[in-house]
Write an enzyme that holds these catalytic residues in place. Sequence first.
Site, mmCIF file in Angstrom:
data_model
loop_
_atom_site.group_PDB
_atom_site.id
_atom_site.type_symbol
_atom_site.label_atom_id
_atom_site.label_comp_id
_atom_site.label_asym_id
_atom_site.label_seq_id
_atom_site.Cartn_x
_atom_site.Cartn_y
_atom_site.Cartn_z
ATOM 1 N N GLU A 29 19.794 17.040 22.156
ATOM 2 C CA GLU A 29 18.986 16.201 23.206
ATOM 3 C C GLU A 29 19.301 17.096 24.324
ATOM 4 O O GLU A 29 19.954 17.718 24.675
ATOM 5 C CB GLU A 29 20.092 15.183 23.208
ATOM 6 N N CYS A 44 18.877 18.879 31.910
ATOM 7 C CA CYS A 44 20.274 19.054 31.429
ATOM 8 C C CYS A 44 19.958 19.826 29.841
ATOM 9 O O CYS A 44 19.391 18.857 28.987
ATOM 10 C CB CYS A 44 21.036 18.059 31.217
ATOM 11 N N CYS A 73 29.229 20.171 18.642
ATOM 12 C CA CYS A 73 30.207 20.912 19.354
ATOM 13 C C CYS A 73 31.497 20.675 18.608
ATOM 14 O O CYS A 73 32.065 19.966 18.122
ATOM 15 C CB CYS A 73 30.466 19.981 20.857
ATOM 16 N N CYS A 78 36.294 16.786 22.733
ATOM 17 C CA CYS A 78 36.935 16.095 23.981
ATOM 18 C C CYS A 78 36.573 14.506 23.442
ATOM 19 O O CYS A 78 35.454 14.167 23.100
ATOM 20 C CB CYS A 78 35.969 16.125 25.171
ATOM 21 N N CYS A 113 33.937 12.053 24.480
ATOM 22 C CA CYS A 113 32.341 12.616 24.301
ATOM 23 C C CYS A 113 31.720 12.445 23.067
ATOM 24 O O CYS A 113 32.394 12.761 22.172
ATOM 25 C CB CYS A 113 32.370 14.170 24.771
ATOM 26 N N ASN A 144 31.141 7.074 31.470
ATOM 27 C CA ASN A 144 30.092 6.313 30.914
ATOM 28 C C ASN A 144 30.480 5.769 29.354
ATOM 29 O O ASN A 144 31.662 6.386 28.853
ATOM 30 C CB ASN A 144 28.844 7.554 30.471
ATOM 31 N N CYS A 157 26.081 11.429 30.925
ATOM 32 C CA CYS A 157 27.399 12.370 30.561
ATOM 33 C C CYS A 157 28.085 11.916 29.473
ATOM 34 O O CYS A 157 28.869 10.697 29.401
ATOM 35 C CB CYS A 157 28.336 13.012 31.950
#
Length: 332
Positions: free
Chosen positions: A79, A92, A99, A103, A106, A272, A315
């Site tokens: 994305e 971005c 990943c 985190c 996320c 978010n 984010c």
Amino acid sequence: MTQQSLEGWARAQGAGAGGARTYARYRLAQAAQRPLPERPARVLLGAPGPTAELPRADAAVDPDGTVRFAVHLEGAVVETVLISHASRRTVCLSSQAGCARGCVFCETGRLGLLRNLDAAEIVAQYAIAARHLGSRPRNVVFMGMGEPLDNLEEVLRAIAVLREPAGFAVPERHITVSTVGIVPRMPELYARTKAQIAVSLHAVDEGQRRALLPVARRWPLEELRAMIARAPRTVLLQWTLIDALNDADADADALARFCKGLDARVNLIPLNPGPVDSQRAPPMERCRAFQKRLADAGVRTLLRMPHGREVCGACGQLAGARRRVVSAARPG
């Protein structure tokens, strides 16, 4: 490819120095959709050589103007987000599919690492956003899917292509590379690019940071701070504000102490919606109070307003399972 690498390819096809330069400028202008310079020799244009189609990308448009692209690559979908704020346009970019860093707030971290992207796949994301917009955005952030320092060689190569004056011509000082703090790779980042540096901090209590960012178990805050102090330019410290977790006056005071003596700015990001339902952003008045407390302590601070939440392009939301797509269309 940069102009230098394209010239090298053209010379390998038998072109002289002048013809190689013409060919390189022509190909770069084509890629960046700039006015075409003198047409190179037909023999070069007809030769089997570097060429690529942009991958398919599906666009979802937020009411605030943010566009999230689902870019279909070989064996993966990543994305990319195009953010518009007044006259400022920022792309971005993702550097990995998924990943490995995990985190907790996320969405991308829930996927695990699928694979690294190569430089062409990274630059293609910028090209998709530019063609959708009809112009070349002047700002690039590596804050999409993935940890850029876990794929540093390809990220650096992508930066070299993006900054190429004859191509997309993104000023290197307008490119920001964000890391969760992969301390051993940071000196190489400092040395090999003039791009801006952002570090995801989020807590300055060792236990709290480890709970939020598993990477902190390998490189504690003391090591990370020492590496930030070595940076050759201002470092952006990113702090995701989470209600009742890291938004108290005491947290602001601790962050101000951490920043003392550092050439750093703080970027505050209200959380978010993400994978942990119990975590939410503080009320906006609390966010502003946190910002003011830092500013009163002499810390340069920006409170970033949310962009792209409605299409899960904000984010921490990339690759989220709970998407509400407002509108979708393929970019022209």
